[in-house]
Design an enzyme around this catalytic site. Sequence first.
Site, PDB file in Angstrom:
ATOM      1  CD1 TRP A 115     -39.079 105.925  38.843  1.00  0.00           C
ATOM      2  CD2 TRP A 115     -38.792 105.028  36.494  1.00  0.00           C
ATOM      3  NE1 TRP A 115     -38.666 104.267  38.461  1.00  0.00           N
ATOM      4  CE2 TRP A 115     -38.249 103.844  37.328  1.00  0.00           C
ATOM      5  CE3 TRP A 115     -39.232 105.090  35.187  1.00  0.00           C
ATOM      6  CZ2 TRP A 115     -38.035 103.166  36.911  1.00  0.00           C
ATOM      7  CZ3 TRP A 115     -38.542 103.839  34.620  1.00  0.00           C
ATOM      8  CH2 TRP A 115     -37.703 102.421  35.535  1.00  0.00           C
ATOM      9  CG  ASP A 126     -43.282 105.040  31.078  1.00  0.00           C
ATOM     10  OD1 ASP A 126     -43.179 103.938  30.911  1.00  0.00           O
ATOM     11  OD2 ASP A 126     -42.402 105.132  31.910  1.00  0.00           O
ATOM     12  CE  LYS A 176     -44.437  99.687  40.537  1.00  0.00           C
ATOM     13  NZ  LYS A 176     -43.499  98.881  39.288  1.00  0.00           N
TER      14      LYS A 176
END
Length: 417
Positions: free
Chosen positions: A147, A228, A264
């Site tokens: 990312w 993460d 999310k």
Amino acid sequence: MQKLQLLQNQFNPTSDDIFYHIVQAPPDPIFGIANAYKADTSNTKIDLGVGAYRTDEEKPYVFEIIKKLEKEIVNDPTLNKEYLPIEGLADFNKGCQKLMFGQNSPLIASGQIVTAQCLGGTGALRVGFEFVKRHIPGDVYVSKPTWSNHNQVIERAGLNQFEYPYYEPKTKGFNCAGTIECLSQARMGSIVLLHVCAHNPTGVDPTEAEWLQIADVCKRRRLVPFFDCAYQGFASGCIEKDVYAVRKFAELGFQMIVAQSFSKNMGLYNERVGAVHIVTSNKDISARVLSNLKIVIRTICSNPPAIGARVAAKILTDEKYFNAWVEELKTVTGRIIKMRTLLKQELDNLKVPGNWDHITKQTGFFTFTGLTPEQCDLLTKQYHVYLLRSGRMSMAGITSKNVRYLAESIKAVVQNK
């Protein structure tokens, strides 16, 4: 040209315009795609850059359980707007620990996990890497690709970063051998950033056996795992299975850091709800770690916001609410998995050149399509399909109505001479 750029970046204290030296920064690629999509007037446009869930009607989705709990909180006369503690809401932090490490984790019982509420997953990463810089400085190994904000967060924390070869273009899968070889040569005590599940941007995750190989090399080189976790529940559809790596590393005795996000899996994007966990060797060290972690947070944001954390805390600490959330999450995840299947079927039915098995083998929000930057440009310019030039496609932007057009567009750019 380089000299001119350098001069433009040099501050001149005698100038009448103190900001003249600042040059235009490049736009964030993901938000740039979103803006271009919004400006497009085509009836066939598709947004595959969005990193947020969309319904089959292409609408943002708010969990029903979230709506219910928000109303309860807003109408609760006992609540006020006073500051939360620097480390955040206690019930939220306890719930986060149980979700990540397990309801009956011995680490929780022994006080070996330090947890602080943060401003979403990005805030957790920022706080975590700032703590690393101050207390366990070392090189940071980041997957190639990763990312894009990972690189910027690590850079702003002032840490050196290196890449390990995570993705294998030929197989469109995980390059386990390359990862192990690279980490085997890492400087002792380095930090390695690992995606817990639903790797962003590739959608490629290690198997359980491959995670054990990664754990082994981390043990041998005394590497510090920094996980993460942005998509718990979005890889397999099971919140327990998706955090296998974290729980296995905990079981193996690792001291480590974990960034956790609820953007999310609870749809709390703009509430900025996240947490950072630091696993230590004992309760006494945990107390010292927390005292220093609070200093980091105090200088970054002072303390976190309450509403989103209160909603999440109710879900994480009440069995009835928790079960309702899990059922909704399964529905949301199920739609994304279904879109993977539909897209592959359409590509196969159209006999699009190439093998598209990776569409259904990869997991989570994103698929690394294997399309070239030029093909992605053509998809956008000619067919109004918006995605990153790396070929990363958000499965949340695919619907039962546009999947055929998307497959036809992919076929057109793949066959383009």
